[in-house]
Write a protein that holds these residues in place. Sequence first.
Motif, mmCIF file in Angstrom:
data_model
loop_
_atom_site.group_PDB
_atom_site.id
_atom_site.type_symbol
_atom_site.label_atom_id
_atom_site.label_comp_id
_atom_site.label_asym_id
_atom_site.label_seq_id
_atom_site.Cartn_x
_atom_site.Cartn_y
_atom_site.Cartn_z
ATOM 1 N N GLU A 36 0.820 -1.210 0.000
ATOM 2 C CA GLU A 36 0.000 0.000 0.000
ATOM 3 C C GLU A 36 0.856 1.263 0.000
ATOM 4 O O GLU A 36 0.434 2.299 -0.513
ATOM 5 C CB GLU A 36 -0.959 -0.014 1.188
ATOM 6 C CG GLU A 36 -2.006 -1.116 1.076
ATOM 7 C CD GLU A 36 -3.100 -1.013 2.126
ATOM 8 O OE1 GLU A 36 -3.072 -0.072 2.949
ATOM 9 O OE2 GLU A 36 -3.999 -1.877 2.125
ATOM 10 N N SER B 211 1.702 1.556 -3.728
ATOM 11 C CA SER B 211 0.573 1.966 -4.562
ATOM 12 C C SER B 211 0.056 3.355 -4.222
ATOM 13 O O SER B 211 -0.727 3.919 -4.986
ATOM 14 C CB SER B 211 -0.567 0.949 -4.414
ATOM 15 O OG SER B 211 -1.102 0.994 -3.093
ATOM 16 N N ASP C 119 -1.768 3.923 -1.484
ATOM 17 C CA ASP C 119 -2.919 3.824 -0.578
ATOM 18 C C ASP C 119 -2.543 4.236 0.842
ATOM 19 O O ASP C 119 -3.411 4.631 1.621
ATOM 20 C CB ASP C 119 -3.454 2.391 -0.576
ATOM 21 C CG ASP C 119 -4.120 2.028 -1.895
ATOM 22 O OD1 ASP C 119 -4.581 2.954 -2.592
ATOM 23 O OD2 ASP C 119 -4.163 0.837 -2.239
#
Length: 634
Positions: free
Chosen positions: A261, A264, A266
């Motif tokens: 995450e 990415s 996130d």
Amino acid sequence: MTGSGGTVGPASLRAVLVLLLAGLLAACVNEPAPQVVPPAPAPSTAATPEPTTVTVGVPSLGAGFNPHLLSDQSPVTTALSTLVLPSVFRPDAEGTLQLDQTIATSARVTSTDPFTVSYELNVQASWTTNAPIAAEDFVYLWDRMRSEPGTVDAAGYRLISDVRSRAGGKAVDVVFSQPYPQWQQLFSGLLPAHILKDAPGSWTGALANGLPASGGPFRIASVDRARGEVVLTRNDLYWASPTTLDRIVLRAVDDSTMVDELRSGDLDAALPESDPTVSQLLAALGPAYRTQQAPQPVVTSLAFRSDTGPLADVRVRQAVAATLDREALRTQVAPGAVAADAFGLAPSEPGYASTAPAGPPARPDPAAAQRLMLAAGYVRDAQGRWGIGGRPLRLVIGAAAERPDDVRLAEAVATQLDAAGIGTTVVAPPAADLFVQPEVPATPPTTTTPTPSDTASGAPTTAPPTTTRSPGRATTTAPARTVPSTTVPSTTALSGSTGPPTSTTAPPASGPLRADVMVLPRPVGGDVGARYASDYGCPRPVPGGTTAVAASPTRFCFPALQSLLDGLVAGTAGVDTQAVVERVLWAQLPVLPLYQPVGLVVSTPAATESTDISPGPLSTGPFTGAQRWRTPSS
């Protein structure tokens, strides 16, 4: 033209024309005006802007959110206390306490006889319920800290004899029974008394899943334990400078998910634990992701129950400590942690130095452990198991169910003691029970992670473990661990009462047990004198009353030490007093220090630029100054 034939003359013609024109004008006036209809507005194509957000990954949400309870200590609780709760003094970037003038415009000693500190509170300071932050909040915290068990650094509050309200609650006089030079450490993390003071069990129950009101720049919008997420939003009623961000999201993730995450986007930042596995995962992100070491504000220790049971004998405490290999425990459970060899200061604090003796219990010494056990009246049977009076020695080792690493440590301690002939039973009750109640539910651990040394020890398990995913770290769910000759005996045998030995085939106990050994996260930071007195001082009456203050989880009391502890709190102790206290504690062993956990602060390149997130001061952590963070996308 005129004549009798009825011809129309000029005058008559003009009259007719006038009449015709008048009729035409009247017709024009009576005709309704055309309606002008404005064109319909074109449909808006502008979308509602997304709230500016920083999302931070954390190992878990913790057991609860009361910053004054041992059971609730966690990075999330530290973050919420820093961003949501009001404090009279806060540490600056260097860790020096500074008056927070959004809460109090003045705080000073106004009398030395009796010692009195006067606070003038900011008239604008209020809770999100519109109730003022006022004297009743001071009274509530003082009353709870001096009378509730399992609190953090309560010694300073126990010196307060009265809290007086002035100016309609917007001025407070705090009167002490003796001078207290570290008074600025008090009244941090104030709680909303108008909500909590009359609610039964509110000290723990009302704060288990949130904070009911905010007195800081952020407020808690939601706590979703099923998803492992806490959402903070801007406190629109905050009277000082508003936050730059709309939201901060704290999300519980395991290590591998955290790395994915971060990559990415996130997650903007994460606060994982430091260990070789995590470091290897983070290395794959590349050098653009900033990683900083962040010592945690706790020292993980083994607390020995010293008021009753087998460990009430100091020789048995010393023998147990001499049996344990502290370095092996640290390496097995928390390889990224730093060994802690003192009772007061933690390794990350200024002035820390090891006070551990050259031999046991700093280092394992089986021969010394055997001599101590024999001196205490214990003997070994043919199988090498220790017992006394025909009864086997069994120790109950407790770890908080909400702290998986503590449960792993309890299992590792049990393995070492079992190998040395000391029977053990591991229980994992709720943290609020373990650190408060004299007895705990006989709850077997359900979230443990087997380690290579567990396998090597040959300790059998009753069934193969299965891996599960939790909102926090990945854990392994397994049945209660059993090892040879350590079957859980009856409650009577575990409570230390006399009677015939319990059969090793007896069914597991279902009633409450005394935890002889506890995995204890001891908070550090702040006034070291108050820390000594809070953790190792004897119970005493509350000033001005007869109610005895709650003891520490160990219930340790060594009267010969008390005058030294009192001197450290009052600031009157000699320069060598702390060293003497350390030597006494190594001899008496109310706890066995193990290590200071170390976390990491990891941030994406964009978040590093927009937040400059750092470990921060020990007591307030990485979220210090978060009200000035910007969203990484801005």
